[in-house]
Motif scaffolding. Structure first.
Motif: not given
Length: 40
Positions: A22-37
Motif C-alpha cells: 500500500q502507498e503510505e498516506i501522509v498525516a495531512e491527507k488522513t481524516l484523523s491527521g495521524n500518520s500510518m506509522f
C-alpha cells in the motif's frame, strides 16, 4: 510504499502467507491527521 509479509509456521513448515502492499498516506491527507506509522 509500505510492504508487509506475514508467515504462519507450524511444526517448522510454512502453512500460510499473507502480503500487503500500500502507498503510505501522509498525516495531512488522513481524516484523523495521524500518520500510518508514528515517528519517534
Amino acid at each position: 510504499m509500505i510492504v508487509v509479509d506475514i508467515f504462519k509456521v507450524v511444526n517448522g513448515r510454512f502453512v500460510e502467507h499473507w502480503d500487503v502492499m500500500q502507498e503510505e498516506i501522509v498525516a495531512e491527507k488522513t481524516l484523523s491527521g495521524n500518520s500510518m506509522f508514528p515517528i519517534k
